[in-house]
Design an enzyme around this catalytic site. Structure first.
Site, short mmCIF file in Angstrom:
data_model
loop_
_atom_site.label_atom_id
_atom_site.label_comp_id
_atom_site.label_asym_id
_atom_site.label_seq_id
_atom_site.Cartn_x
_atom_site.Cartn_y
_atom_site.Cartn_z
N HIS A 180 -9.59 -8.67 -11.29
CA HIS A 180 -9.69 -7.26 -11.77
C HIS A 180 -8.87 -6.82 -13.03
O HIS A 180 -9.25 -5.99 -13.88
CB HIS A 180 -9.79 -6.14 -10.77
CG HIS A 180 -8.53 -6.23 -9.96
ND1 HIS A 180 -8.17 -7.12 -9.08
CD2 HIS A 180 -7.70 -5.18 -10.02
CE1 HIS A 180 -7.05 -6.63 -8.50
NE2 HIS A 180 -6.46 -5.48 -9.09
N LYS B 244 6.74 5.15 -5.56
CA LYS B 244 5.80 6.43 -5.13
C LYS B 244 6.69 7.72 -4.56
O LYS B 244 7.37 8.35 -5.43
CB LYS B 244 5.13 5.77 -3.81
CG LYS B 244 4.07 4.82 -4.21
CD LYS B 244 4.30 3.51 -4.57
CE LYS B 244 3.22 2.44 -4.71
NZ LYS B 244 3.60 1.32 -5.25
N PHE C 140 -1.34 -3.79 2.03
CA PHE C 140 -1.63 -3.75 0.66
C PHE C 140 -1.86 -5.06 0.06
O PHE C 140 -1.39 -5.99 0.55
CB PHE C 140 -0.35 -2.85 -0.07
CG PHE C 140 -0.50 -2.62 -1.44
CD1 PHE C 140 -1.63 -1.81 -1.86
CD2 PHE C 140 0.05 -3.36 -2.29
CE1 PHE C 140 -1.89 -1.68 -3.25
CE2 PHE C 140 -0.14 -3.00 -3.58
CZ PHE C 140 -1.22 -2.34 -4.18
N ASP C 141 -2.30 -5.24 -1.14
CA ASP C 141 -2.52 -6.49 -1.66
C ASP C 141 -1.63 -7.29 -1.83
O ASP C 141 -1.60 -8.41 -1.67
CB ASP C 141 -3.22 -6.26 -3.12
CG ASP C 141 -4.36 -5.18 -3.30
OD1 ASP C 141 -4.43 -4.40 -2.30
OD2 ASP C 141 -4.87 -5.26 -4.39
N TYR D 10 28.90 -4.16 -11.85
CA TYR D 10 28.23 -5.21 -11.29
C TYR D 10 28.16 -5.13 -9.77
O TYR D 10 27.20 -5.15 -9.15
CB TYR D 10 28.78 -6.79 -11.72
CG TYR D 10 27.84 -7.73 -11.27
CD1 TYR D 10 26.91 -8.38 -12.18
CD2 TYR D 10 27.75 -8.36 -10.00
CE1 TYR D 10 26.03 -9.29 -11.83
CE2 TYR D 10 26.91 -9.55 -9.58
CZ TYR D 10 26.06 -9.87 -10.62
OH TYR D 10 25.31 -10.91 -10.32
N ASP E 246 6.13 -0.30 5.97
CA ASP E 246 5.78 -0.28 4.79
C ASP E 246 5.96 1.10 4.09
O ASP E 246 4.94 1.82 4.26
CB ASP E 246 4.68 -0.92 3.98
CG ASP E 246 4.35 -0.95 2.64
OD1 ASP E 246 5.20 -0.20 2.12
OD2 ASP E 246 3.45 -1.59 2.06
N ALA F 205 6.20 3.05 1.51
CA ALA F 205 5.99 3.55 -0.02
C ALA F 205 5.72 5.01 0.03
O ALA F 205 6.28 5.80 -0.84
CB ALA F 205 4.77 2.67 -0.60
N1 F0G Z 1 2.92 -1.17 -0.50
C1 F0G Z 1 2.07 -0.44 -0.70
C2 F0G Z 1 1.35 0.46 0.40
C3 F0G Z 1 1.52 0.07 -2.06
O1 F0G Z 1 0.81 1.11 -2.26
C4 F0G Z 1 2.34 -0.87 -3.27
C5 F0G Z 1 2.14 -0.42 -4.46
C6 F0G Z 1 3.04 -1.80 -2.80
C7 F0G Z 1 3.64 -2.02 -1.41
C8 F0G Z 1 3.80 -2.53 -3.84
O2 F0G Z 1 4.89 -1.76 -4.35
O3 F0G Z 1 4.06 -1.96 -6.81
O4 F0G Z 1 6.34 -1.15 -6.13
O5 F0G Z 1 5.78 -3.68 -6.11
N2 F0G Z 1 0.88 0.18 -5.00
C9 F0G Z 1 0.31 0.41 -6.09
C10 F0G Z 1 -0.96 1.03 -6.42
C11 F0G Z 1 0.55 -0.57 -7.21
O6 F0G Z 1 -1.48 1.39 -7.32
O7 F0G Z 1 -1.23 1.59 -5.13
P1 F0G Z 1 5.43 -2.13 -6.14
#
Ligand code: F0G
Length: 458
Positions: free
Chosen positions: A450, A258, A124-125, A72, A215, A217
């Site tokens: 979507h 990623k 990102f969304d 843990y 960010d 990723a």
């Molecule tokens: N930031 C970026 C630039 C991303 O592309 C994503 C996720 C996230 C944050 C969020 O990360 O999914 O681990 O919580 N992108 C995916 C896509 C879902 O299909 O582009 P997560």
């Protein structure tokens, strides 16, 4: 004579693909209410819905799974990951979380308040979601070139320094906790940011006394583009470029699904002891104790190994090369694709592909469905369905670009899969004049429609 470049790995385990016919797929997609998210993976032949968490792990990563320490607190796997991240990024503090949006949730809980503004390149969304959920505003300062698909610019993910400075002047800096830079910029098509731009953003942040977070990723893919396109770094190793990138910022959020080459995972890394302290508390509340943060020991071990492999030049060359191969083949077929090709995906311009389908009938979605029926390829609509309705008028928001994204999982498909995708798209392209009508909405959720929308063929 140049020898062709090859994938720097060979295949040890395979997963079979369920083959199917257009007739079967026609039935399945109808049953799925013409929503590709509702298909079972066995109904898909080449799955390009996302590059997130869909990559293949190496033998060394699987070995780490066996070595996982599931204690843990203070596990060896945590320490392995912590050391790897610190060594790779140069940050002083590290907190594991279960995925990228969890990193956003924890960091923003510490730093973003009601009424704040967070400037950056296209957020990102989920990033935007976590900002807006806190009644703060994400301000898009991306360069204009990013929105013109005819312009070939090497760093379309860059932040426009004039837009950024204007934002820093317009809103008092107490209301701007930090500037957030997404590398590569997913929403701009996986387009990279240059070190020159990062340095200039750092200077502005210092001048105005605001933080600078990344960010990360797809940080390794961004570093590859820097090596290839920014002269100063042509002779740097990817690792050296990565160090340089993060040395310019105060911290990062990471979706390890990623460039971490794992199927699940994420982290926060940063320099400020105070911010780390506050984040630790939120991490414990939302994710778990600070030495696992929603990840099992084996997953942390696999991520440590994945991060190491993800910054190898040969891997990145083959990875980005595969994306470029698909883009180039489509381009040769005169299929309208967005250029330059991004790191993780190829984007088709649906408005040019099927101009006869009215935009009110979801052009990009119609094209994505046709691709699925013809060849079992699952891409994703980045268009009107994703853009959703205006929260006030409830009218459809029609984005500037109607696209189908083909995101390529890491180390999963071969060049012959890419060839299959290219030829299939050409086949659909050849019969594009027959496509005159699209789809209408039968049911939709009030937000993020979507994922669950149900459609009807017109
Ligand atoms: N930031 C970026 C630039 C991303 O592309 C994503 C996720 C996230 C944050 C969020 O990360 O999914 O681990 O919580 N992108 C995916 C896509 C879902 O299909 O582009 P997560």
């Amino acid at each position: 004579m140049h020898l062709p470049s090859i994938e720097p790995y060979k295949i040890k385990t395979v997963e079979s693909i369920q083959m199917s016919t257009p007739e079967q797929r026609k039935k399945w997609i109808k049953e799925a209410s013409y929503n590709l998210f509702k298909l079972n993976s066995d109904q898909v032949i080449v799955d390009l819905i996302t590059d997130s968490g869909t990559g293949a792990m190496s033998d060394k990563q699987w070995a780490e799974v066996m070595l996982g320490d599931e204690s843990y607190a203070g596990s060896r796997s945590f320490m392995k990951l912590e050391n790897t991240v610190k060594e790779l990024t140069g940050f002083r503090y590290f907190i594991p979380v279960h995925q990228g949006r969890a990193a956003e949730n924890v960091l923003f809980s510490a730093l973003v308040k009601n009424g704040d503004f967070v400037p950056g390149n296209i957020h990102f969304d989920t990033t935007k979601g976590h900002i807006e959920y806190r009644k703060a505003t994400a301000i898009d300062c991306t360069i204009d070139e990013a929105f013109d698909i005819t312009i070939d610019h090497p760093f379309k993910g860059n932040i426009d320094l004039h837009k950024l400075e204007k934002t820093l002047q317009e809103y008092t800096t107490e209301k701007i906790p930090f500037v957030l830079m997404t590398i590569t910029c997913n929403s701009a098509g996986g387009q990279p940011v240059s070190i020159e731009n990062m340095r200039a953003v750092r200077t502005l942040c210092d001048q105005y006394g605001v933080g600078f977070y990344i960010d990360g990723a797809r940080f390794a893919e961004n570093a590859y583009f820097i090596k290839k396109r920014e002269k100063e770094f042509a002779n740097y190793s990817i690792k050296e470029i990565v160090k340089e990138i993060f040395s310019l910022s105060d911290g990062m959020t990471m979706s390890a699904k990623k460039d971490g080459l794992v199927n699940m995972g994420g982290f926060i890394a940063l320099n400020d002891a105070k911010v780390y302290e506050v984040c630790s508390t939120f991490a414990i509340m939302y994710e778990g104790f600070v030495t696992y943060g929603g990840m099992s020991g084996r997953d942390m071990g696999a991520l440590a190994q994945g991060l190491t492999e993800g910054v190898e030049f040969d891997y990145l060359e083959s990875r980005i090369g595969q994306t470029a191969y698909l883009g180039k083949r489509l381009d040769e077929f005169n299929i309208p694709v967005i250029k330059p090709f991004g790191g993780h995906a190829v984007y088709i311009d649906a408005s040019k592909f099927v101009p006869k389908i009215p935009k009110e009938e979801y052009r990009a979605q119609s094209l994505a469905i046709e691709l699925y029926i013809v060849a079992g390829i699952r891409g994703v609509e980045i268009g009107t369905l994703l853009a959703d309705r205006d929260p006030v008028t409830r009218e459809n928001r029609f984005p500037k670009l109607e696209m189908v994204r083909l995101a390529i999982p890491r180390r999963v498909y071969t060049l012959s899969h890419m060839e299959y995708v290219a030829v299939a798209i050409k086949k659909v392209f050849d019969s594009r004049d027959e496509a005159k009508s699209g789809y209408s909405i039968k049911w939709e959720a009030p937000i993020m429609r979507h994922f669950t929308v149900e459609l009807e063929k017109i």
